[in-house]
Scaffold this active site. Structure first.
Site, short mmCIF file in Angstrom:
data_model
loop_
_atom_site.label_atom_id
_atom_site.label_comp_id
_atom_site.label_asym_id
_atom_site.label_seq_id
_atom_site.Cartn_x
_atom_site.Cartn_y
_atom_site.Cartn_z
CD GLU A 168 -2.39 1.21 -1.08
OE1 GLU A 168 -1.77 1.67 -2.04
OE2 GLU A 168 -1.86 0.60 -0.15
CD GLU A 355 -1.97 -3.96 0.18
OE1 GLU A 355 -0.95 -3.26 0.01
OE2 GLU A 355 -2.87 -4.06 -0.66
#
Ligand code: GCO
Length: 457
Positions: A168, A355
């Site tokens: 991320e 995720e």
């Protein structure tokens, strides 16, 4: 249930995700250097109740117990990250063999129990020594990171086949270098833009190094992905949503796939130019074997005059009267279906949900954790993944965030994301109801496919 265990096919990768700083503890042990998160979380006023992860779930000492539990739960894939400063305490140069040893033990024990290790190279814990030299805002990081990637692939490459370069990037550059709410706590547009360009370069460079060192790897990188919708049908809100979408969803994936930065959608990105050198555009691109998509919620965006630079604001879930998790993130299962379609438009070789999960304030009653909301959340989101898959999206894996409860960055220990409850005082683990449910689901999937294979053998 809107899906059956057959919908995912026999090769689908079911797993759980974690990250080094959030679980390991042992923050100064066996030669480990400090990371920016060690320093940030131990600075007063930076995290919820000044909590830090100096010990956390102490995975450093409980790894065998945790991996054994994973095996009992029939979880076949384990995603974890390497702490850069455990391997290289100063960020570059000298390798700390005790750090290498620790990950060797983790990897070997996984393999011994038939669990596939998936490594994230960078999950936000930059060595503090490198931050002192400018961190992600210093272009030298491309060389520092390359050294680190070399060290990791040399040590673990013969046994670990699945690799993710960065986790991320827009979150660690945005929260860490623009808003200052995550480590290293820097603020300002210039440090953010510099960090952005250097992270984007490292992401592709990391992929190239892995591939040049070994031809038998499956290489990916992960992105936060949010389903973004305008607050109203007004032109202003629609344009505001477009700008936020460029920042949240496009900023890092588009240069990777060769499209360059999304300057048209978000003109302020023109200012990235000051950091770009000749030849960089090509260097930003790399054909990953998979794209990791991480999704939790959707965002509703309105135009705002109070937020210069982006002229947009996120209308928080609690202002909209919708169901939320403890993070004040809306529960909106369709969002994962939409982001899979969205990232599929870049034509990746494969998509993996690296995720997805939910935080609640779980309680232990009579030795059990009845986290029915988390179970429902997972079931509804997996059902939407099945829907995307049935429509032909090449999604090849799904990982729950997270295996155990852990340190949720600036939010500390209050939000619990785990399938497994952790008592942070005694280090006792209890498999939650959601963990039992997930275990049953993936065990059934494996058994159904095994039966099919036998029938056609
Ligand atoms: C992220 C990180 C995780 C978080 C999780 C819940 O996406 O922010 O990858 O480290 O803990 O997403 O917020």
């Amino acid at each position: 249930m809107g899906f059956t265990t057959k919908d995912f096919g026999p090769d689908f990768k079911w797993g759980v995700s974690t990250a080094a700083y959030q679980i390991e503890g042992a923050s100064t042990l066996d030669g480990k250097g400090a990371s920016i998160w060690d320093v940030f979380a131990n600075t007063k006023g930076k995290t919820y109740q000044n909590q830090h992860a100096n010990t956390s779930c102490d995975f450093y000492h409980h790894y065998a117990q945790d991996i054994a539990l994973m095996s009992i739960m029939n979880i076949p894939n384990f995603r974890f990250s390497i702490s850069w400063s455990r391997i290289m305490p100063e960020g570059t140069g000298k390798v700390n063999y005790k750090g290498i040893d620790f990950y060797n033990k983790v990897i070997d024990f996984c393999l011994q129990l038939g669990i596939e290790p998936w490594i994230t190279l960078y999950h936000w814990d930059l060595p503090y020594e490198l931050e002192k030299k400018g961190g992600w805002a210093n272009r030298e990081i491309v060389n520092w990171f390359s050294d680190y990637v070399h060290a990791c692939i040399t040590a673990f490459g013969s046994r670990v086949k699945h690799w993710m370069v960065l986790n991320e990037p827009v979150v660690f550059t945005g929260a860490g270098y623009f808003l200052g709410i995550h480590a290293p706590g820097r603020k300002g547009l210039n440090s953010f833009l510099a960090a952005t360009h250097h992270a984007a370069l490292c992401k592709a460079e990391g992929g190239r190094i892995l591939r040049s060192m070994r031809s038998d790897l499956c290489i990916g990188t992960t992105f936060n992905a949010s389903y973004i919708q305008p607050y109203s049908m007004s032109k202003q809100d629609e344009l505001a949503a477009k700008r936020v979408d460029a920042l949240v969803n496009k900023l890092f994936v588009e240069p990777l796939v060769g499209l360059g930065y999304p300057v048209k959608d978000l003109p302020l990105l023109q200012r990235l130019e000051q950091f770009v050198k000749s030849g960089d555009e090509q260097r930003l691109a790399f054909d990953m074997d998979f794209i990791g998509v991480q999704n939790y919620t959707r965002e509703i965006v309105a135009a705002s005059l109070y937020k210069p630079l982006i002229w947009a604001t996120v209308v928080k879930a609690n202002k909209r009267g919708v169901e939320t998790t403890l993070m004040n993130w809306e529960v909106y299962p369709e969002c994962i279906y939409h982001v899979l379609h969205r990232f599929n438009s870049y034509k990746p070789k494969a998509l993996v949900v690296t995720e997805n999960g939910a935080a609640y304030e779980d309680v232990v009653i009579g030795g059990e954790v009845a986290d029915t909301k988390r179970k429902q959340y997972l079931e509804d989101h997996i059902s939407q993944v099945a829907r995307a898959k049935k429509e032909g999206i090449n999604v090849t894996g799904y990982f729950v965030w997270s295996f155990t409860d852990n340190f949720e960055w600036a939010e500390g220990y209050r939000p619990r994301f785990g399938l497994v409850h952790v008592n942070f005082e005694t280090q006792q683990r209890i498999v939650k109801q959601s963990g039992k449910w997930y275990s049953k689901l993936i065990t059934e999937t494996a058994l159904v496919h095994l039966a099919d294979a036998e029938r056609y053998a």
